[in-house]
Design a protein around this motif. Structure first.
Motif, PDB file in Angstrom:
ATOM      1  N   ASP A 400      -9.794  -4.026 -14.302  1.00  9.71           N
ATOM      2  CA  ASP A 400      -9.609  -2.575 -14.490  1.00  9.71           C
ATOM      3  C   ASP A 400      -9.519  -1.856 -13.146  1.00  9.71           C
ATOM      4  N   SER A 401     -10.389  -2.235 -12.211  1.00 10.64           N
ATOM      5  CA  SER A 401     -10.365  -1.609 -10.883  1.00 10.64           C
ATOM      6  C   SER A 401      -9.057  -1.903 -10.156  1.00 10.64           C
ATOM      7  N   MET A 402      -8.559  -3.122 -10.298  1.00  7.84           N
ATOM      8  CA  MET A 402      -7.305  -3.482  -9.624  1.00  7.84           C
ATOM      9  C   MET A 402      -6.135  -2.686 -10.181  1.00  7.84           C
ATOM     10  N   TYR A 403      -6.062  -2.558 -11.513  1.00  2.00           N
ATOM     11  CA  TYR A 403      -4.981  -1.754 -12.102  1.00  2.00           C
ATOM     12  C   TYR A 403      -5.079  -0.292 -11.660  1.00  2.00           C
ATOM     13  N   LEU A 404      -6.299   0.181 -11.476  1.00  2.00           N
ATOM     14  CA  LEU A 404      -6.521   1.587 -11.140  1.00  2.00           C
ATOM     15  C   LEU A 404      -6.237   1.898  -9.667  1.00  2.00           C
ATOM     16  N   GLU A 405      -6.611   0.972  -8.764  1.00  2.00           N
ATOM     17  CA  GLU A 405      -6.625   1.311  -7.341  1.00  2.00           C
ATOM     18  C   GLU A 405      -5.529   0.645  -6.519  1.00  2.00           C
ATOM     19  N   THR A 406      -4.658  -0.089  -7.160  1.00  2.00           N
ATOM     20  CA  THR A 406      -3.572  -0.742  -6.415  1.00  2.00           C
ATOM     21  C   THR A 406      -2.486   0.281  -6.071  1.00  2.00           C
ATOM     22  N   ASP A 407      -1.707   0.003  -5.041  1.00  2.00           N
ATOM     23  CA  ASP A 407      -0.573   0.873  -4.687  1.00  2.00           C
ATOM     24  C   ASP A 407       0.736   0.332  -5.243  1.00  2.00           C
ATOM     25  N   LEU A 408       0.842  -1.006  -5.298  1.00  3.83           N
ATOM     26  CA  LEU A 408       2.054  -1.646  -5.810  1.00  3.83           C
ATOM     27  C   LEU A 408       1.638  -2.894  -6.578  1.00  3.83           C
ATOM     28  N   TYR A 409       2.065  -2.982  -7.837  1.00  4.10           N
ATOM     29  CA  TYR A 409       1.713  -4.141  -8.654  1.00  4.10           C
ATOM     30  C   TYR A 409       2.858  -5.144  -8.586  1.00  4.10           C
ATOM     31  N   PHE A 410       2.531  -6.405  -8.296  1.00  2.00           N
ATOM     32  CA  PHE A 410       3.547  -7.439  -8.036  1.00  2.00           C
ATOM     33  C   PHE A 410       3.603  -8.413  -9.212  1.00  2.00           C
ATOM     34  N   MET A 411       4.783  -8.593  -9.798  1.00  2.00           N
ATOM     35  CA  MET A 411       4.940  -9.449 -10.977  1.00  2.00           C
ATOM     36  C   MET A 411       6.224 -10.273 -10.839  1.00  2.00           C
ATOM     37  N   PRO A 412       6.138 -11.400 -10.094  1.00  2.00           N
ATOM     38  CA  PRO A 412       7.351 -12.175  -9.813  1.00  2.00           C
ATOM     39  C   PRO A 412       7.620 -13.265 -10.858  1.00  2.00           C
ATOM     40  N   SER A 413       7.425 -12.965 -12.138  1.00  2.00           N
ATOM     41  CA  SER A 413       7.545 -13.983 -13.189  1.00  2.00           C
ATOM     42  C   SER A 413       8.915 -14.659 -13.161  1.00  2.00           C
ATOM     43  N   LEU A 414       8.916 -15.972 -13.310  1.00  2.00           N
ATOM     44  CA  LEU A 414      10.164 -16.727 -13.411  1.00  2.00           C
ATOM     45  C   LEU A 414      10.915 -16.292 -14.667  1.00  2.00           C
ATOM     46  N   PHE A 415      10.171 -16.130 -15.770  1.00  2.00           N
ATOM     47  CA  PHE A 415      10.701 -15.533 -16.995  1.00  2.00           C
ATOM     48  C   PHE A 415       9.572 -14.720 -17.604  1.00  2.00           C
ATOM     49  N   GLU A 416       9.899 -13.741 -18.429  1.00  2.00           N
ATOM     50  CA  GLU A 416       8.854 -12.885 -19.012  1.00  2.00           C
ATOM     51  C   GLU A 416       9.330 -12.355 -20.354  1.00  2.00           C
ATOM     52  N   ALA A 472      10.158  -1.293  -0.644  1.00  2.00           N
ATOM     53  CA  ALA A 472       9.071  -0.491  -1.238  1.00  2.00           C
ATOM     54  C   ALA A 472       8.155   0.064  -0.151  1.00  2.00           C
ATOM     55  N   LEU A 473       7.806  -0.785   0.829  1.00  2.00           N
ATOM     56  CA  LEU A 473       6.932  -0.319   1.912  1.00  2.00           C
ATOM     57  C   LEU A 473       7.623   0.724   2.782  1.00  2.00           C
ATOM     58  N   ASN A 474       8.923   0.575   2.983  1.00  2.00           N
ATOM     59  CA  ASN A 474       9.671   1.582   3.754  1.00  2.00           C
ATOM     60  C   ASN A 474       9.665   2.943   3.058  1.00  2.00           C
ATOM     61  N   VAL A 475       9.833   2.927   1.737  1.00  2.00           N
ATOM     62  CA  VAL A 475       9.774   4.187   0.977  1.00  2.00           C
ATOM     63  C   VAL A 475       8.393   4.812   1.145  1.00  2.00           C
ATOM     64  N   TRP A 476       7.342   4.002   0.976  1.00  3.57           N
ATOM     65  CA  TRP A 476       5.959   4.504   1.098  1.00  3.57           C
ATOM     66  C   TRP A 476       5.679   5.058   2.505  1.00  3.57           C
ATOM     67  N   GLU A 477       6.188   4.345   3.534  1.00  5.16           N
ATOM     68  CA  GLU A 477       5.930   4.762   4.930  1.00  5.16           C
ATOM     69  C   GLU A 477       6.717   6.002   5.329  1.00  5.16           C
ATOM     70  N   HIS A 478       7.997   6.057   4.920  1.00  7.01           N
ATOM     71  CA  HIS A 478       8.906   7.045   5.515  1.00  7.01           C
ATOM     72  C   HIS A 478       9.438   8.094   4.542  1.00  7.01           C
ATOM     73  N   ASP A 479       9.191   7.916   3.235  1.00  8.37           N
ATOM     74  CA  ASP A 479       9.751   8.870   2.266  1.00  8.37           C
ATOM     75  C   ASP A 479       8.744   9.117   1.148  1.00  8.37           C
ATOM     76  N   GLN A 480       7.669   9.809   1.511  1.00  3.35           N
ATOM     77  CA  GLN A 480       6.581  10.037   0.550  1.00  3.35           C
ATOM     78  C   GLN A 480       7.034  10.819  -0.681  1.00  3.35           C
ATOM     79  N   ALA A 481       8.031  11.671  -0.518  1.00  6.16           N
ATOM     80  CA  ALA A 481       8.526  12.458  -1.664  1.00  6.16           C
ATOM     81  C   ALA A 481       9.096  11.518  -2.726  1.00  6.16           C
ATOM     82  N   THR A 482       9.923  10.551  -2.286  1.00  3.27           N
ATOM     83  CA  THR A 482      10.492   9.583  -3.243  1.00  3.27           C
ATOM     84  C   THR A 482       9.404   8.698  -3.828  1.00  3.27           C
ATOM     85  N   TRP A 483       8.450   8.273  -2.960  1.00  3.06           N
ATOM     86  CA  TRP A 483       7.342   7.422  -3.447  1.00  3.06           C
ATOM     87  C   TRP A 483       6.561   8.137  -4.558  1.00  3.06           C
TER      88      TRP A 483
END
Length: 511
Positions: A400-416, A472-483
């Motif tokens: 629950d804490s991870m879902y709440l406090e993460t900035d970017l959730y990573f889900m590289p599933s081969l299939f889903e 994604a990190l570039n958007v977060w670093e340089h374009d907070q409005a889009t983020w």
């Protein structure tokens, strides 16, 4: 009032009966059905433990292997009482728990040996309960994955269970890759051994690759009145043959699935997420909850072999209690080929992601257990990379804490087939970085509600995965409005059961 029976291996509406997303669906769909004024009976195996809190309902007597069997039906208390839903388990000494989530067995030498035995006994006991009228007059039987498809075998071929033909049968595919393949003959866990009185219809039951075996996933697809996959995009994927590792599709059952589609029996309907009465986590407890979980596991006998690693993780996490990182990427999943093949195939790509995170004072947090090879890979990576926190266990508070406090959730599933994690992350306003496949394609839109990677070849996908993390990190670093806009869009997305159930009623249940 319509009367439903749900038959499955998992049910998260009762305690300690969940291994994956199927448990969530078997919890949530009956609740939505009950809201509409219909009645639902949900039945799963007891696994020699769940019945202990239940109320005995009736004895179930039937024949298997030319021998008299006797099982017991119990009503069990749910986590939450809801009108019009009754939860049951079947107890029999041979329906035992396995090592995977105290539910499934892992049989590396003879795949599905133990699970076949317990689920055949379970299905026959359920069929007997239906025949006895234990659930009243049923309208719909909704089965989930191969563990419950033997209901269709019994109603089609078993002379004692012809009464089962009255109901409509719906079959949901949650994991097409796990198919329940066992020999027809000459094995204790074979069809002929358990049903010596039935003349076997090999053509309708056999696996496309192994002609001397039954394929219980195929039985569900071939014999159900309606077949359901858990997203529209995944339905399109499985009509095509798999070409691993670039593409995971029909897993040898694409012809059966295309037949079902041509007959108007195959439907792709997206699973949903829960947006009401959500278990609330408190902000700011991420590192404390990690440490608490680590200390709890250190006291667990079964975790002693991991003690050094748990202590190593605890030491790493303590640094972030007072010196918080600026950016958190996280993943919560069972450690399997499906979820993390990209990282297993190319640890170098994962290292590039960790190095890029280091540049922004970021960390990667992964929580999960599973395949020993994957656990080993991530433990080695954790020793090697200071900003990779691998929590090798399970903890609801920490998740629950991870879902709440993460900035970017990573889900590289081969299939889903559908995916629930991306919905839970988005519910908290956290963008996701996902592989553009199956249900992830239906739920995450690149640069609108999150980020998605893809490619024509496997190497192109790996390269794009690293590039999209960088984007994604570039958007977060340089374009907070889009983020902020992407975060707001993610939070606004609603994948509701109400909408999905409208489709269930119209397409699957025909009510």
């Amino acid at each position: 009032m319509n009367n439903f029976l749900f038959v499955a291996a998992e049910n998260d509406a009762i305690p300690d009966c969940k291994a994956g997303g199927m448990g969530d669906v078997v919890r949530d769909v009956p609740r939505e059905i009950a809201k509409r004024g219909d009645k639902v009976h949900v039945i799963v195996p007891s696994y020699s433990r769940i019945h202990k809190t239940g109320t005995f309902r009736t004895q179930l007597n039937f024949r298997l292997r030319g021998t008299d069997y006797s099982a017991e039906l119990y009503a069990v208390p749910p986590k939450k009482n809801i009108e019009n839903i009754i939860h049951y388990v079947i107890h029999h000494p041979e329906i035992t728990e396995g090592g995977i989530a105290h539910i499934y067995h892992d049989d590396p030498t003879e795949p599905f040996f133990n699970d076949y035995i317990k689920f055949i006994i379970f299905n026959t006991a359920v069929a007997e309960a239906v025949k006895m009228g234990a659930f009243g007059e049923l309208d719909i039987v909704h089965m989930h994955d191969w563990h419950s498809s033997a209901m269709l075998f019994l109603k089609t071929y078993h002379p004692d269970y012809q009464v089962l033909k009255k109901m409509r049968y719906v079959y949901s595919i949650h994991n097409l890759a796990i198919q329940g393949i066992r020999p027809f003959y000459d094995n204790y866990a074979s069809v002929h051994n358990f049903f010596p009185e039935i003349q076997l219809d090999h053509q309708n039951l056999q696996d496309p690759r192994y002609q001397d075996c039954i394929n219980l996933m195929a039985v569900g697809i071939r014999l159900a009145d309606a077949v359901h996959t858990v997203s529209q995009a995944y339905k399109e994927d499985i009509l095509l043959p798999s070409a691993r590792p670039e593409f995971v599709g029909g897993e040898s059952l694409e012809v059966d699935l295309r037949n079902a589609d041509n007959e108007g029996r195959l439907f792709g309907i997206l699973n949903a997420s829960n947006y009401a009465n959500v278990r609330q986590a408190e902000k700011g407890l991420l590192y404390r909850n990690t440490v608490k979980a680590l200390f709890r596991w250190l006291q667990d006998e079964s975790k002693k072999y991991k003690a050094d690693f748990l202590a190593h993780t605890g030491e790493k996490i303590m640094e972030y209690v007072s010196n918080k990182p600026k950016f958190i990427v996280s993943s919560v999943a069972r450690l399997t080929e499906q979820k993390f093949y990209f990282l297993m195939r190319s640890p170098e790509s994962f290292e590039k992601i960790l190095d890029r995170l280091k540049e922004v004072d970021g960390i990667f947090m992964l929580l999960g257990t599973g395949d020993p090879d994957y656990e080993h890979l991530f433990r080695e990576m954790s020793y090697k990379h200071k900003n990779f926190i691998f929590t090798n266990g399970q903890s609801e508070d920490l998740i629950d804490s991870m879902y709440l406090e993460t900035d970017l959730y990573f889900m590289p599933s081969l299939f889903e087939p559908c995916g629930i994690s991306q919905m839970l992350a988005m519910r908290n306003g956290n963008p996701c970085l996902v592989h553009h496949t199956g249900g992830l394609k239906d739920t995450v839109e690149h640069m609108k509600t999150g980020f998605a990677f893809d490619g024509q070849t496997f190497n192109a996908k790996l390269e794009d995965m690293v590039n999209k993390l960088d984007e994604a990190l570039n958007v977060w670093e340089h374009d907070q409005a889009t983020w902020k806009k992407i975060k707001a869009n993610a939070k606004k997305m609603r994948f509701t059961w109400e909408k999905s159930l409208d489709e269930y009623y119209n397409k699957l249940y025909l009510l």
